[in-house]
Design a protein around this motif. Structure first.
Motif, PDB file in Angstrom:
ATOM      1  N   LEU A 140       0.821  -1.216   0.000  1.00 40.68           N
ATOM      2  CA  LEU A 140       0.000   0.000   0.000  1.00 40.68           C
ATOM      3  C   LEU A 140       0.853   1.263   0.000  1.00 40.68           C
ATOM      4  CD1 LEU A 140      -2.888   1.090   0.028  1.00 40.68           C
ATOM      5  CD2 LEU A 140      -2.839   0.981   2.527  1.00 40.68           C
ATOM      6  N   LYS A 141       2.079   1.160   0.485  1.00 36.64           N
ATOM      7  CA  LYS A 141       2.958   2.334   0.467  1.00 36.64           C
ATOM      8  C   LYS A 141       3.409   2.670  -0.953  1.00 36.64           C
ATOM      9  CE  LYS A 141       5.983   0.712   3.427  1.00 36.64           C
ATOM     10  NZ  LYS A 141       5.366  -0.528   3.950  1.00 36.64           N
ATOM     11  N   LYS A 142       3.295   1.701  -1.853  1.00 32.21           N
ATOM     12  CA  LYS A 142       3.743   1.904  -3.234  1.00 32.21           C
ATOM     13  C   LYS A 142       2.603   2.219  -4.201  1.00 32.21           C
ATOM     14  CE  LYS A 142       8.028   0.851  -2.232  1.00 32.21           C
ATOM     15  NZ  LYS A 142       9.151   1.806  -2.367  1.00 32.21           N
ATOM     16  N   SER A 143       1.435   1.637  -3.944  1.00 35.18           N
ATOM     17  CA  SER A 143       0.273   1.896  -4.802  1.00 35.18           C
ATOM     18  C   SER A 143      -0.989   1.493  -4.051  1.00 35.18           C
ATOM     19  CB  SER A 143       0.364   1.114  -6.122  1.00 35.18           C
ATOM     20  OG  SER A 143      -0.072  -0.230  -5.955  1.00 35.18           O
ATOM     21  N   ASP A 144      -2.146   1.863  -4.600  1.00 40.00           N
ATOM     22  CA  ASP A 144      -3.418   1.529  -3.940  1.00 40.00           C
ATOM     23  C   ASP A 144      -4.047   0.268  -4.539  1.00 40.00           C
ATOM     24  OD1 ASP A 144      -4.208   2.463  -6.401  1.00 40.00           O
ATOM     25  OD2 ASP A 144      -5.528   4.049  -5.623  1.00 40.00           O
ATOM     26  N   TRP A 145      -3.262  -0.520  -5.264  1.00 41.39           N
ATOM     27  CA  TRP A 145      -3.811  -1.715  -5.911  1.00 41.39           C
ATOM     28  C   TRP A 145      -4.525  -2.624  -4.932  1.00 41.39           C
ATOM     29  CZ3 TRP A 145      -2.699  -6.941  -5.205  1.00 41.39           C
ATOM     30  CH2 TRP A 145      -3.280  -7.817  -6.145  1.00 41.39           C
ATOM     31  N   VAL A 146      -3.945  -2.821  -3.754  1.00 39.85           N
ATOM     32  CA  VAL A 146      -4.505  -3.766  -2.790  1.00 39.85           C
ATOM     33  C   VAL A 146      -5.903  -3.349  -2.331  1.00 39.85           C
ATOM     34  CG1 VAL A 146      -3.613  -2.741  -0.661  1.00 39.85           C
ATOM     35  CG2 VAL A 146      -3.795  -5.228  -0.841  1.00 39.85           C
ATOM     36  N   LEU A 147      -6.236  -2.069  -2.468  1.00 41.42           N
ATOM     37  CA  LEU A 147      -7.567  -1.591  -2.064  1.00 41.42           C
ATOM     38  C   LEU A 147      -8.654  -2.092  -3.003  1.00 41.42           C
ATOM     39  CD1 LEU A 147      -6.740   2.115  -1.073  1.00 41.42           C
ATOM     40  CD2 LEU A 147      -6.821   0.081   0.390  1.00 41.42           C
ATOM     41  N   SER A 148      -8.267  -2.626  -4.149  1.00 39.64           N
ATOM     42  CA  SER A 148      -9.267  -3.127  -5.093  1.00 39.64           C
ATOM     43  C   SER A 148     -10.006  -4.353  -4.562  1.00 39.64           C
ATOM     44  CB  SER A 148      -8.610  -3.469  -6.436  1.00 39.64           C
ATOM     45  OG  SER A 148      -7.665  -4.526  -6.294  1.00 39.64           O
ATOM     46  N   PHE A 149      -9.506  -4.949  -3.471  1.00 37.64           N
ATOM     47  CA  PHE A 149     -10.203  -6.090  -2.865  1.00 37.64           C
ATOM     48  C   PHE A 149     -11.367  -5.656  -1.976  1.00 37.64           C
ATOM     49  CE2 PHE A 149      -6.090  -7.987  -3.866  1.00 37.64           C
ATOM     50  CZ  PHE A 149      -6.453  -9.237  -4.344  1.00 37.64           C
ATOM     51  N   ASN A 150     -11.358  -4.418  -1.538  1.00 36.83           N
ATOM     52  CA  ASN A 150     -12.384  -3.947  -0.597  1.00 36.83           C
ATOM     53  C   ASN A 150     -13.788  -4.166  -1.147  1.00 36.83           C
ATOM     54  OD1 ASN A 150     -10.142  -3.080   0.772  1.00 36.83           O
ATOM     55  ND2 ASN A 150     -10.696  -0.919   0.815  1.00 36.83           N
TER      56      ASN A 150
END
Length: 213
Positions: A140-150
């Motif tokens: 998450l410090k590098k991009s918001d990609w992981v937020l796409s799972f929300n």
């Protein structure tokens, strides 16, 4: 005689130096290990409360845990803690640790928050060795990609959309780095599967859990 005495004194001095040096190294290793463990706990706590904010629940995530052993999830025989978030005494979200063993450069350790309705509360990467500038965008410090799972829902093994776009799915991948996001998508699916297989137990005060194969 003077030479023998000198040799003995030198040998004694070297022995004392070796003992002191070994002790210093051992002390440094213990101190470093403790610091690493403290840093890992602090990082885990931050990640947990990013998925479930403190002010949204009425218990401590760090204290309300269930210990499981599930090699299917963690690629290890070592026990791990599942964290439970409560409102009004009821478990509303569980956060399950899992490991993606098929990262581009090794294991990717993540936590997956799953709500009682089986929707995803959030996913966070705890540790990885992925390529800087490419695979490390799962952080998450590098991009918001992981937020796409929300808020996402997994319909099971027959859900073709639970995949990266290159494989015909709903999740974006990074240019030049498909292996890393694919590994996390698959690991998240395993966490959801484990949750479904053990849902009743995870929601109980005294669960009886088994590893899923």
């Amino acid at each position: 005689m003077e030479m023998l005495t000198a040799i003995r004194n030198s040998a004694l001095g070297l022995s004392i130096f070796a003992v002191i040096t070994s002790g210093a190294i051992a002390l440094t290793q213990v101190s470093t290990k403790e610091r690493i463990e403290i840093n890992e706990r602090e990082q885990r706590a931050r990640a947990l409360y990013e998925i479930v904010p403190k002010d949204s629940i009425d218990n401590s995530l760090l204290e309300d845990t269930v210990t499981i052993t599930a090699p299917y999830l963690t690629a290890s025989e070592q026990p791990v803690d599942v964290f439970r978030a409560r409102r009004d005494g009821q478990v509303v979200t569980v956060i399950i640790p899992t490991t993606a063993p098929d990262g581009y450069t090794g294991n990717i350790n993540i936590i997956v928050g799953i709500n009682a309705d089986e929707s995803i509360a959030g996913v966070r990467v705890l540790s990885h060795k992925e390529t800087p500038g490419l695979g490390d965008k799962v952080d998450l410090k590098k991009s918001d990609w992981v937020l796409s799972f929300n808020g996402q829902r997994y319909e099971g093994s027959n859900d073709p959309s639970w995949a990266v776009q290159k494989d015909g799915g709903r999740f974006d991948q990074f240019t030049g780095a498909t292996i890393t996001p694919r590994a996390i998508v698959n690991a998240t699916a395993r966490a959801i599967h484990y949750f479904r297989e053990n849902k009743a137990a995870l929601m109980e005060s005294k669960p009886n859990l088994t590893g899923t194969e």
